[in-house]
Design an enzyme around this catalytic site. Structure first.
Site, PDB file in Angstrom:
ATOM      1  N   GLY A  26      -9.796  -3.653  -2.686  1.00 38.56           N
ATOM      2  CA  GLY A  26     -10.751  -4.636  -2.193  1.00 38.56           C
ATOM      3  C   GLY A  26     -12.179  -4.251  -2.518  1.00 38.56           C
ATOM      4  N   ALA A  32      -5.003   2.362  -0.622  1.00 35.42           N
ATOM      5  CA  ALA A  32      -4.864   1.603  -1.869  1.00 35.42           C
ATOM      6  C   ALA A  32      -5.343   0.169  -1.682  1.00 35.42           C
ATOM      7  CB  ALA A  32      -3.418   1.625  -2.358  1.00 35.42           C
ATOM      8  N   ASP A  33      -4.973  -0.432  -0.557  1.00 34.55           N
ATOM      9  CA  ASP A  33      -5.450  -1.790  -0.247  1.00 34.55           C
ATOM     10  C   ASP A  33      -6.974  -1.818  -0.154  1.00 34.55           C
ATOM     11  OD1 ASP A  33      -2.875  -2.782  -0.088  1.00 34.55           O
ATOM     12  OD2 ASP A  33      -2.807  -2.813   2.099  1.00 34.55           O
ATOM     13  N   ILE A  34      -7.528  -0.855   0.584  1.00 35.92           N
ATOM     14  CA  ILE A  34      -8.964  -0.858   0.851  1.00 35.92           C
ATOM     15  C   ILE A  34      -9.759  -0.632  -0.428  1.00 35.92           C
ATOM     16  CG2 ILE A  34     -10.822   0.390   2.018  1.00 35.92           C
ATOM     17  CD1 ILE A  34      -8.758   0.913   4.307  1.00 35.92           C
ATOM     18  N   ASP A  62       0.807  -1.215   0.000  1.00 36.16           N
ATOM     19  CA  ASP A  62       0.000   0.000   0.000  1.00 36.16           C
ATOM     20  C   ASP A  62       0.844   1.272   0.000  1.00 36.16           C
ATOM     21  OD1 ASP A  62      -2.824   1.344   0.726  1.00 36.16           O
ATOM     22  OD2 ASP A  62      -1.263   2.225   1.972  1.00 36.16           O
TER      23      ASP A  62
END
Length: 381
Positions: A159, A154-156, A122
């Site tokens: 997803g 960025a991760d969230i 991220d």
């Protein structure tokens, strides 16, 4: 997906499991208020899932994974490009077993392009994808310089895009009967999240810069320092700006040609901000919140996380929930923001202990107790 009713099986390495289990302190507590092996970080993203430990480096572990894939609707993987092919679990391998499966790959850079084999995290994606170029104070301001977002955005967002893609692919499969491969990349998602910052650049040819808490296209849309704290003022259109000026006792600023339209306010941001800053300092934070609320002007305090959960609106919406954890304690969590009138979300279980459901899932595959004991002895599970 678990919140929405899916049975979600989380495949983890025997022994250590998901890396984020170790992202502590702080740690989840057990029934005796002692630290467990699971981090609070892990608890934020894993409720409703079943945990199965499985060593896919071993042939028997690969075989069990393929058994699960035969009847699964969706397989989500976040290995680097090409890694699962080594274990006979690439898209083509799984598709040969289940033509209807939706195979969702989440990687740093996607399944194509010169960077596809690179690992992605991220923080580096926030920098590479432009987020840190527009987040933080200007370089020449106090505390200036690039900043990452306070959560792994960025991760969230990747997803979230993956969840939307899966739902769309499920709808397509209902009509066509066909599964497909979904290719989600952190970099792609981070760039998409820049939204109007991208199109501002396309329109001007000039990359946007960090401007702290200011908005590049709307004024006033920022925090102001009161006599004893800060208040956010969000005048998203000219009508709200006029309402603000009336409520704040400065109607002359609404009729001033320099500030009469949002476009002119953006052009004359520095002067308007200077004038408003002097006005806000004359009252307390509570006074401003009351004045702005009474006038119907969007506003809000800058809360810390404890204050967030003390807000009457947050309490009324039931944003904080509690689930019984397998370690024997009640675990506070945040409710899904999705509310359905006909199919309300049911929070069925807390984040799982490592391997909590391994035996249950193996029995569902037809394994007897002797086979399960053998798999455990051979460190397949």
């Amino acid at each position: 997906m678990a919140d929405l009713g899916a049975e979600v099986i989380k495949i983890e390495r025997p022994g250590n499991g998901d890396d984020s289990r170790a992202f502590g302190p702080p740690w989840i507590k057990d029934g005796a208020a002692r630290d467990t092996r699971d981090s609070a970080y892990f608890s934020s993203a894993n409720r409703g899932k079943k945990s199965m430990t499985l060593n896919i480096a071993l042939p028997e572990g690969q075989a069990i994974a393929r058994e699960l894939a035969k009847t699964a609707d969706v397989l989500i993987e976040n290995y680097k490009y090409g890694d699962l092919a080594r274990y006979g679990l690439a898209y083509d391998d799984v598709r040969a077993l289940n033509l209807r499966i939706l195979y969702c790959s989440v990687t740093g850079f996607g399944q194509t392009g010169p960077y596809r084999e690179r690992p992605g995290y991220d923080f580096m994606i926030q920098g590479m994808g432009g987020m840190m170029s527009v987040t933080g104070e200007p370089d020449d301001a106090p505390g200036g310089g690039p900043q990452r977002a306070g959560v792994p955005i960025a991760d969230i967002i990747t997803g979230m895009y993956a969840s939307i893609a899966i739902c769309a692919a499920l709808a397509h499969r209902e009509r066509s009967g066909k599964g497909q491969h979904l290719d989600l990349a952190l970099l792609d998602s981070q760039i998409a999240l820049l939204a109007y910052q991208n199109t501002n650049y396309f329109a001007t040819g000039v990359p946007p810069k960090r401007i702290g808490n200011l908005h590049p296209n709307i004024v006033p849309y920022q925090p102001f320092r009161c006599a004893d704290g800060d208040v956010i003022l969000a005048c998203g259109n000219d009508n709200l700006y006029r309402k603000f000026c009336s409520a704040a006792g400065c109607p002359e600023l609404a009729s001033d040609a320099r500030f009469a339209t949002n476009g002119r306010r953006v052009e004359n941001r520095a002067e308007l901000t200077r004038l408003l800053a002097a006005i806000f300092k004359k009252r307390t934070k509570r006074e401003w919140l009351q004045v702005l609320e009474a006038a119907g002007v969007p506003n809000g305090p800058i809360n810390d996380v404890a204050q967030v959960f003390d807000e009457p609106q947050v309490k009324a919406r039931g944003v904080k929930i509690e689930l019984e954890h397998g370690a024997g304690a009640t675990l506070p969590l945040v409710a899904s923001p999705m509310r359905f009138s006909e199919t309300p979300i049911q929070y069925r279980q807390a984040p799982p202990l490592l391997g909590e459901h391994t035996n249950e899932l193996l029995r569902a595959l037809g394994k007897n107790e002797a086979e399960i004991a053998r798999l455990r002895a051979q460190k397949v599970i």
